[in-house]
Design an enzyme around this catalytic site. Structure first.
Site, mmCIF file in Angstrom:
data_model
loop_
_atom_site.group_PDB
_atom_site.id
_atom_site.type_symbol
_atom_site.label_atom_id
_atom_site.label_comp_id
_atom_site.label_asym_id
_atom_site.label_seq_id
_atom_site.Cartn_x
_atom_site.Cartn_y
_atom_site.Cartn_z
ATOM 1 C CG ASP A 21 21.948 -13.654 40.069
ATOM 2 O OD1 ASP A 21 22.069 -14.059 41.237
ATOM 3 O OD2 ASP A 21 22.835 -13.792 39.199
ATOM 4 C CG ASP B 299 17.515 -15.718 35.902
ATOM 5 O OD1 ASP B 299 18.668 -15.823 35.470
ATOM 6 O OD2 ASP B 299 17.101 -14.715 36.517
#
Length: 193
Positions: A27, A25
């Site tokens: 952020d 991922d």
């Protein structure tokens, strides 16, 4: 609280072998989470991100990013904004194999928005590996859910944004990104799930 497997891996069940690819991922996992960030100057790496990626590169494990970017669908960002932020993060991280993102809103019902499997499948395809040979590392349940939906394995690295019930439900957790990657690389014949 991390799940403690019998081998201390933080996983509920064993998994043999090192992954062919690790998908992250963006952020809150690799870079600081700045909501709807379209400014490359605001990109700040999380402390363990670069060392974790260097370990994977040294081991010959492919890497990529799978990221929901609903700011595009909300009209707060453009595709060009997201690509510029991704390029800045990629440069700071030393280069990853692939970057894929979903521009849709949660209500759009697309197949790519995590926790659906589309981003994981597309990243795996671009890297030339099967989704089942991938591990997805992220900070919320949607990351782990996308891994499961695609037939990959998921590792949750909790942050302040991670809800306690997400931690309890995760099949595999690690206290930080570097620990997660070290465990993945140590599992030639071992126990990460």
């Amino acid at each position: 609280m991390a799940h403690a497997g019998s081998d201390g891996s933080g996983c509920r069940r064993p998994w043999a072998g090192r992954p062919a690819a690790v998908l992250f991922d963006r952020d809150g996992t690799l870079i600081e989470d700045v909501p709807y960030n379209g400014d490359p100057a605001l990109v700040r790496l999380l402390p363990a991100a670069r060392p974790a990626l260097e370990l994977l590169r040294a081991a010959g494990v492919a890497t990529g990013v799978v990221s929901n970017q609903s700011g595009i669908g909300r009209g707060r960002l453009t595709h060009a904004d997201v690509r510029r932020v991704n390029a800045r993060a990629d440069a700071l991280l030393g280069g990853l194999g692939v970057w894929v993102y979903c521009p849709h809103l949660p209500r759009d019902g697309c197949g790519c928005r995590k926790p659906r499997p589309g981003l994981v499948r597309e990243a795996a395809r671009r890297l030339g590996v099967a989704p089942r040979e991938c591990v997805v590392v992220g900070d919320i349940a949607a990351d782990v859910g996308a891994a499961r939906a695609a037939g990959a394995r998921g590792v949750l690295v909790p942050t302040a944004a991670t809800r306690p019930e997400e931690v309890r439900a995760a099949p595999c957790t690690a206290p930080d990104l570097l620990t997660a990657v070290r465990r993945l690389l140590a599992r030639e014949r071992g126990s990460l799930s």
